[in-house]
Design a protein around this motif. Structure first.
Motif, PDB file in Angstrom:
ATOM      1  N   GLY A 392      -5.032   3.336  -2.233  1.00 24.31           N
ATOM      2  CA  GLY A 392      -4.712   4.668  -1.752  1.00 24.31           C
ATOM      3  C   GLY A 392      -3.580   5.318  -2.532  1.00 24.31           C
ATOM      4  O   GLY A 392      -3.485   5.192  -3.749  1.00 24.31           O
ATOM      5  N   ILE A 393      -2.694   6.017  -1.800  1.00 23.82           N
ATOM      6  CA  ILE A 393      -1.596   6.734  -2.433  1.00 23.82           C
ATOM      7  C   ILE A 393      -0.640   5.761  -3.136  1.00 23.82           C
ATOM      8  O   ILE A 393      -0.141   6.038  -4.235  1.00 23.82           O
ATOM      9  N   THR A 394      -0.397   4.613  -2.525  1.00 23.92           N
ATOM     10  CA  THR A 394       0.482   3.628  -3.155  1.00 23.92           C
ATOM     11  C   THR A 394      -0.100   3.129  -4.468  1.00 23.92           C
ATOM     12  O   THR A 394       0.619   2.939  -5.453  1.00 23.92           O
ATOM     13  N   GLY A 395      -1.408   2.940  -4.501  1.00 19.18           N
ATOM     14  CA  GLY A 395      -2.048   2.520  -5.740  1.00 19.18           C
ATOM     15  C   GLY A 395      -1.930   3.561  -6.833  1.00 19.18           C
ATOM     16  O   GLY A 395      -1.710   3.235  -8.006  1.00 19.18           O
ATOM     17  N   ALA A 396      -2.067   4.849  -6.456  1.00 24.69           N
ATOM     18  CA  ALA A 396      -1.893   5.915  -7.441  1.00 24.69           C
ATOM     19  C   ALA A 396      -0.458   5.974  -7.948  1.00 24.69           C
ATOM     20  O   ALA A 396      -0.205   6.302  -9.113  1.00 24.69           O
ATOM     21  N   LEU A 397       0.497   5.639  -7.092  1.00 23.30           N
ATOM     22  CA  LEU A 397       1.901   5.653  -7.491  1.00 23.30           C
ATOM     23  C   LEU A 397       2.237   4.510  -8.438  1.00 23.30           C
ATOM     24  O   LEU A 397       3.041   4.663  -9.365  1.00 23.30           O
ATOM     25  N   VAL A 398       1.605   3.355  -8.239  1.00 22.40           N
ATOM     26  CA  VAL A 398       1.950   2.159  -9.009  1.00 22.40           C
ATOM     27  C   VAL A 398       1.075   2.002 -10.247  1.00 22.40           C
ATOM     28  O   VAL A 398       1.464   1.294 -11.192  1.00 22.40           O
ATOM     29  N   ALA A 399      -0.086   2.659 -10.293  1.00 21.64           N
ATOM     30  CA  ALA A 399      -1.067   2.391 -11.345  1.00 21.64           C
ATOM     31  C   ALA A 399      -0.516   2.681 -12.734  1.00 21.64           C
ATOM     32  O   ALA A 399      -0.587   1.833 -13.638  1.00 21.64           O
ATOM     33  N   VAL A 400       0.038   3.860 -12.948  1.00 22.62           N
ATOM     34  CA  VAL A 400       0.496   4.253 -14.291  1.00 22.62           C
ATOM     35  C   VAL A 400       1.690   3.412 -14.750  1.00 22.62           C
ATOM     36  O   VAL A 400       1.708   2.953 -15.903  1.00 22.62           O
ATOM     37  N   PRO A 401       2.718   3.161 -13.935  1.00 21.62           N
ATOM     38  CA  PRO A 401       3.773   2.235 -14.393  1.00 21.62           C
ATOM     39  C   PRO A 401       3.242   0.852 -14.737  1.00 21.62           C
ATOM     40  O   PRO A 401       3.701   0.237 -15.700  1.00 21.62           O
ATOM     41  N   LEU A 402       2.255   0.377 -13.966  1.00 22.86           N
ATOM     42  CA  LEU A 402       1.679  -0.932 -14.267  1.00 22.86           C
ATOM     43  C   LEU A 402       0.973  -0.917 -15.618  1.00 22.86           C
ATOM     44  O   LEU A 402       1.095  -1.865 -16.410  1.00 22.86           O
ATOM     45  N   ILE A 403       0.243   0.156 -15.908  1.00 25.18           N
ATOM     46  CA  ILE A 403      -0.430   0.257 -17.205  1.00 25.18           C
ATOM     47  C   ILE A 403       0.597   0.306 -18.331  1.00 25.18           C
ATOM     48  O   ILE A 403       0.420  -0.329 -19.389  1.00 25.18           O
ATOM     49  N   ALA A 404       1.684   1.058 -18.142  1.00 26.17           N
ATOM     50  CA  ALA A 404       2.725   1.137 -19.179  1.00 26.17           C
ATOM     51  C   ALA A 404       3.358  -0.229 -19.432  1.00 26.17           C
ATOM     52  O   ALA A 404       3.581  -0.621 -20.585  1.00 26.17           O
ATOM     53  N   VAL A 405       3.633  -0.976 -18.363  1.00 29.12           N
ATOM     54  CA  VAL A 405       4.238  -2.297 -18.513  1.00 29.12           C
ATOM     55  C   VAL A 405       3.281  -3.256 -19.206  1.00 29.12           C
ATOM     56  O   VAL A 405       3.664  -4.002 -20.124  1.00 29.12           O
ATOM     57  N   LEU A 406       2.012  -3.256 -18.788  1.00 24.49           N
ATOM     58  CA  LEU A 406       1.028  -4.133 -19.428  1.00 24.49           C
ATOM     59  C   LEU A 406       0.826  -3.765 -20.890  1.00 24.49           C
ATOM     60  O   LEU A 406       0.621  -4.649 -21.734  1.00 24.49           O
ATOM     61  N   ASN A 407       0.852  -2.485 -21.193  1.00 29.69           N
ATOM     62  CA  ASN A 407       0.701  -2.051 -22.577  1.00 29.69           C
ATOM     63  C   ASN A 407       1.813  -2.625 -23.457  1.00 29.69           C
ATOM     64  O   ASN A 407       1.556  -3.172 -24.535  1.00 29.69           O
ATOM     65  N   THR A 408       3.049  -2.534 -22.982  1.00 23.13           N
ATOM     66  CA  THR A 408       4.166  -3.080 -23.754  1.00 23.13           C
ATOM     67  C   THR A 408       4.097  -4.601 -23.839  1.00 23.13           C
ATOM     68  O   THR A 408       4.341  -5.188 -24.915  1.00 23.13           O
ATOM     69  N   ALA A 409       3.754  -5.266 -22.740  1.00 20.33           N
ATOM     70  CA  ALA A 409       3.704  -6.722 -22.745  1.00 20.33           C
ATOM     71  C   ALA A 409       2.628  -7.247 -23.693  1.00 20.33           C
ATOM     72  O   ALA A 409       2.861  -8.191 -24.464  1.00 20.33           O
TER      73      ALA A 409
END
Length: 433
Positions: A392-409
């Motif tokens: 839901g809304i929490t997933g939309a809030l966390v999705a992009v930061p998670l993608i940015a972190v995974l991209n860097t890692a």
């Protein structure tokens, strides 16, 4: 004649005999058959050429490709073998991903507060660092920053609620006038609806509300039952954020020590780079959201739109969801302007919202966030869609930061450079034997 001279004579005669044999073999024409000799253990018989057929022997097996291990594999086309290898590997990856999603959904009541606490820690970590450089104790600095942040959030929500309560009666009266204007436009506009058509549509809307009353009631009851979960999640967020801010470095070193020694430096380098990316993303998002809220809020005040401060706060919160968040919250401001001041003012506010979004997407985000957290828009859209479906809304809030972190890692782990030696590392050199 001495024994040494006799041995020397024998060696010379053997050398001359072998040299004469080699010379005779070289001078023999290719078409002259070599006389058959009896096979002996010291001189085995002739070997059949590769093309010869030996009676009573099994035909030789075909040569196997380096990627095959049996004749069955050799009989299968190479393209089909590659497709099958990719297929079963993708099936295994899909099963693992499905199991991971099921696990996350099962313990989402713990995962979501921890993710929110991580974002909150990334936002407040610079302030804790400032207080630590001012020689405050670690626990006191963390508590001061956390309490100050919580007070700011509670104070902002209190102001928003008070402004909303004050403006509800005026907005309700203007909403009735706006609805009457809409009805008049439906009658005199291009649709030319009659009173009977309007009554029929209103009755259908009322019937739809009556039919779905039970669903609305059940939703309200389910919301009431989740109040305890919300309270538990809030407490977990506060405690997790406190310990992340105070002991985050210690917790990360403990996690790294669980890995094999050969992988520790690489994972530690990727983890610290990912944390820096998360801090940069959260700080940049807060700054962009503040600029969006101020820009739209100024025009709301200029055109005397009610709920200017609550709408600006809504734009600020919506900007944490990239691309669509500020647009949806700005759409609420456009609707309020339509009801309060008419279509002309609403169109002006819509132009302001679109202009602010363009400035954000083409100037603010590339300038503030930089390349460290640059993500392709397609990845952002897919991540937002997956986050909304899963949480839901929490997933939309966390999705992009998670993608940015995974991209860097992933980039750090895939890099072939060796991380720098930590300053506290002890290198023990063994002596050569």
């Amino acid at each position: 004649m001495s024994r040494f001279e006799r041995l020397r004579g024998r060696l010379r005669r053997a050398y001359e005999s072998g040299r004469d044999t080699v010379r005779a073999a070289r001078s023999t024409p290719p078409d002259v058959p070599t006389p058959a000799r009896a096979a002996s253990p010291s001189e085995p018989g002739p070997v059949a050429p590769p093309a010869a057929t030996v009676v009573g022997a099994e035909p030789p097996s075909p040569a196997l490709h380096h990627s095959t291990s049996s004749r069955d594999d050799a009989d299968v086309p190479h393209a089909l073998r590659i497709a099958a290898a990719w297929s079963w590997r993708l099936i295994v990856v899909g099963v693992v991903f499905w199991a991971l999603v099921k696990l996350v959904s099962t313990i989402s009541i713990v995962i979501i507060p921890l993710a929110v606490a991580m974002l909150l820690s990334a936002l407040l970590a610079p302030a804790v660092g400032w207080l630590l450089r001012a020689r405050l104790p670690k626990s006191l600095a963390t508590a001061v920053v956390l309490v100050a942040g919580l007070a700011a959030v509670v104070g902002t929500l209190t102001l928003v609620v008070n402004e909303f309560i004050k403006g509800v009666p005026e907005l309700a009266a203007k909403s009735s006038q706006g609805l009457q204007q809409i009805q008049d436009w439906l009658k005199t506009g291009p649709l030319h609806l009659s009173d009977n058509d309007l009554d029929r549509y209103l009755e259908e809307a009322q019937q739809w509300v009556n039919n779905n009353t039970e669903q609305f009631t059940s939703g309200a009851l389910s919301t009431a039952t989740t109040l305890a979960e919300v309270l538990t999640g809030t407490i977990l967020v506060l405690f997790a954020a406190f310990f992340f801010l105070r002991d985050g470095n210690m917790i990360w070193r403990f996690v790294v020590r669980l890995l094999p020694v050969a992988a520790r430096w690489k994972v530690d380098d990727a983890g610290r780079a990912s944390w820096a990316t998360l801090v940069a993303y959260v700080r940049a998002t807060v700054l962009v959201a503040f600029i969006d809220a101020v820009g739209i809020g100024i025009f709301l005040v200029i055109f005397d739109i009610p709920f200017a401060f609550p709408l600006a706060a809504l734009v600020f919160l919506g900007a944490f969801i990239p691309i669509i968040g500020a647009t949806l919250s700005g759409g609420v401001a456009v609707l309020v302007a339509l009801v309060d001041s008419g279509p002309v003012t609403a169109l002006i506010i819509l132009g302001v919202v679109i202009g602010v979004q363009q400035v954000e997407g083409h100037i603010l985000q590339p300038l503030i966030m930089g390349r460290a957290v640059a993500i392709h828009p397609l990845a952002v859209i897919i991540g937002l869609a997956a986050g909304v479906v899963l949480a839901g809304i929490t997933g939309a809030l966390v999705a992009v930061p998670l993608i940015a972190v995974l991209n860097t890692a992933v980039r750090r782990l895939a890099a072939r450079t060796v991380p720098d030696t930590p300053p506290d590392a002890v290198v023990v050199a063994s002596r050569a034997p």
